[in-house]
Structure formats: structure tokens, C-alpha cells
Design a protein around this motif. Sequence first.
Motif, short mmCIF file in Angstrom:
data_model
loop_
_atom_site.label_atom_id
_atom_site.label_comp_id
_atom_site.label_asym_id
_atom_site.label_seq_id
_atom_site.Cartn_x
_atom_site.Cartn_y
_atom_site.Cartn_z
N UNK A 168 0.83 -1.20 0.00
CA UNK A 168 0.00 0.00 0.00
C UNK A 168 0.87 1.25 0.00
N UNK A 169 1.95 1.24 0.77
CA UNK A 169 2.90 2.36 0.74
C UNK A 169 3.36 2.61 -0.69
N UNK A 170 3.69 1.52 -1.39
CA UNK A 170 4.18 1.65 -2.76
C UNK A 170 3.13 2.30 -3.66
N UNK A 171 1.90 1.82 -3.59
CA UNK A 171 0.84 2.35 -4.45
C UNK A 171 0.59 3.83 -4.18
N UNK A 172 0.60 4.20 -2.91
CA UNK A 172 0.37 5.62 -2.57
C UNK A 172 1.51 6.48 -3.09
N UNK A 173 2.75 6.05 -2.84
CA UNK A 173 3.91 6.83 -3.30
C UNK A 173 3.91 6.96 -4.83
N UNK A 174 3.57 5.88 -5.50
CA UNK A 174 3.52 5.93 -6.97
C UNK A 174 2.51 6.98 -7.44
N UNK A 175 1.33 7.02 -6.80
CA UNK A 175 0.32 8.00 -7.18
C UNK A 175 0.80 9.42 -6.92
N UNK A 176 1.48 9.64 -5.80
CA UNK A 176 1.98 10.98 -5.48
C UNK A 176 3.02 11.41 -6.50
N UNK A 177 3.96 10.51 -6.80
CA UNK A 177 5.03 10.86 -7.73
C UNK A 177 4.48 11.10 -9.14
N UNK A 178 3.53 10.27 -9.56
CA UNK A 178 2.96 10.47 -10.90
C UNK A 178 2.16 11.78 -10.96
N UNK A 179 1.56 12.16 -9.84
CA UNK A 179 0.85 13.44 -9.83
C UNK A 179 1.83 14.59 -10.06
N UNK A 180 2.95 14.57 -9.38
CA UNK A 180 4.05 15.48 -9.69
C UNK A 180 4.00 16.84 -9.05
N UNK A 181 2.82 17.35 -8.67
CA UNK A 181 2.72 18.73 -8.17
C UNK A 181 2.77 18.81 -6.65
N UNK A 182 3.54 17.94 -6.04
CA UNK A 182 3.64 17.90 -4.58
C UNK A 182 4.83 18.72 -4.10
N UNK A 183 4.74 19.20 -2.86
CA UNK A 183 5.86 19.93 -2.26
C UNK A 183 6.83 18.99 -1.55
N UNK A 184 6.31 17.86 -1.06
CA UNK A 184 7.14 16.92 -0.30
C UNK A 184 6.44 15.57 -0.30
N UNK A 185 7.21 14.51 -0.53
CA UNK A 185 6.69 13.14 -0.44
C UNK A 185 7.64 12.33 0.43
N UNK A 186 7.21 12.00 1.64
CA UNK A 186 8.04 11.27 2.58
C UNK A 186 7.51 9.87 2.81
#
Length: 352
Positions: free
Chosen positions: A257-275
Motif C-alpha cells: 500500500x505504501x508503494x501504491x500511494x507513493x507511486x500515485x503521489x510521484x505520478x501526480x508530480x505537483x507535490x511539495x514533499x513526499x516522505x
Amino acid sequence: MNDWVHDLGEVLESDESAVVVTVAGVRGSAPRETGAKMIVSGRQTAGSIGGGQLEYQCTRIAVQQLRGAASYKAERLQRRFPLGANCGQCCGGVVDVLFERVSSTAWLDDLRRLHSERTPVVLVTPLKQGSGKYLVTGDRCLPFESDTACPDEAITEARQLIATGDAATLCGGYLLEPVVHSNFNVAVFGAGHVGTAIVDILSRLDCNVRWIDNRRGIFPVRLPPAVSAIESADPTREVAAMPVNSFYLVLTHSHPLDFEICEQILRRGDFAYCGLIGSASKRRRFEKTMRKQGLPEALLDRLTCPIGVTGIDSKKPADIAVAAAAELLRARDAGCAAIDDNEALPGNVRIL
């Protein structure tokens, strides 16, 4: 930060009256900024205007005002504190402080309502003459217990503060205090021991927290005002619900689940921070799979794992939470500094 709106409401629910102590002006170096508040009632205090002798002396004045002592009977008082001469504080600046005895809640009720509706509003308080309060929004000016109209100059300045997002300021003898929701938006995925500890710290900061988990009944019954708990069968869908330039912390009970969430955040691209919570080896495994799925190196480089400021090696939830919150604040302030630098650059030059 607008915790004082909630705090004053709670204090007045248990006490008949309270004194709101506000930093109404600063010259030189001072422990807190204009608009900083402390609430003093007969049984409790909330908030801070900077501690030390300044806060001690202001608390004593507020108590005397509550008691109706001879020199403190006015509903609204002002005092000036040279920090070096009067308070023995090495800051050396001068602080003007406003003391307001509050028992009526009409303006506060409307302010809390507007804030809960996420309507930007500026609280306008006369300092030199007049009385009462004014609540200025983008299209209205609501007067409370005032014998004069709010001047056009103050209303115009208040609406300018709403538009620019600037902090509290003075305008022609009026104190203008924006009461707006923070644009520091944080999504915390996972309500385990570390997630709970992190949310506890974030709830004390000036931020909006969306706390997400797919387990039923995992969240506490009572949550702080700035925290929204979301029980979702598919937490990955909550990534899209966050505003642009949000901050994400991923620390669920499940590595897939961590992987799926991180993948979605990175693909979105407009984030300030992804930890992502975990070790360097966990990061390497995630990156290997993400490369196979076509994620570019530029996005993978923006994934932070392990989380937390360097130099804190403890694995205790509370310690991890402190380190992670500090890293979020550092990322937030670095982003603000980059925006300020961009605004000062000529033409289309941008810092990325």
C-alpha cells in the motif's frame, strides 16, 4: 495561526469572561509577531505572546483587568513594553500590547462560523478611538458593538490582506488580523503508532491535516480542529483530493500500500514533499520497481526515504514524529523562500 479562535470559544464556554492579550505592534527585535495572542481567564491561560517577563507582566495586567481593579476597568487597554528597559529581555525591541476583556460572543460566533466555512475574513479592531469589532470579508463588513463605521481605508487594506495572504498589520489606528485557513496542507497515510504521534505534533502547527487509513475504527473519537480523519477502502484515491503543493507522509501498515500511494503521489508530480517511512533498502526496492514502471529519475529523486531530519536515529514513534515534523517545516520554509526569490527575479527567470 488561528488556534486562538477555537481556544477563546472553549474558554468562554467554561468561564464568564476572559482577557485577550494581543501583540498590537512591534518595533525592533521581539519574541513574537504582530497578532500573536494569549487568552487569560480566571482559571486558565491559552496561547503565548513570547514568554519571559513580557508575558508574565501581561498576564498580571490581564488578571487585574478581569478583577476590575481601579486602574484596569476599561474593556480595552493598551500598554507599551520596552523589552530591555522594562522586561530585562535582550531582544531590545518595543512591543505594544492590547488587552481586551471579552464576555459577549456575538462577533466571535460569527468569526468561528466564517472560519468553519473556510471564508477568509479579517478581524478589525480600533486602537485609538471607537469600540467594538468589524469582520471584513471579500464582500461584506460586519460591525459589532461599534459606534462608528469602519473606515474605507481599513476595509480596503483588509481585503488586500485577504488577496495577498499577508500577516496582521496596523492601518490608521486599526489592528487588522487575517483569520484564514493555512495553505500548509499535509496528508498523513497511516494511523499506527508513528502516524498517531506525527498527527499529534502536526495538530499543534499551523497546517491542515488529512489523516487517512483503510482500517475500520482506527481513528480516535475526538480530533483536533485542523485534523480530518478519512476512513477509505482505497487510500490511493485520496492523493488526488489534496491541493497543489501539498505535503505527503506515507507510513501505512502495508508495504504494498505504501508503494501504491507513493507511486500515485510521484505520478501526480505537483507535490511539495513526499516522505516514505522506512530504510534505505526499502527505498531502493521501491525505486527499482518504479523505474520498471516508467517513472523518471527526476521524480524518484524527490522521494524522501527515510524521513526525518538527519542526526536523530531513534526508532521510538514520538522521536520519529519530531524528526519528521521538523523536516516538513524545513521543506515548507524552503519552498516559501524559493517563491520569494522567484518574485524578486526579472522576466521569466524561475528557481526550480
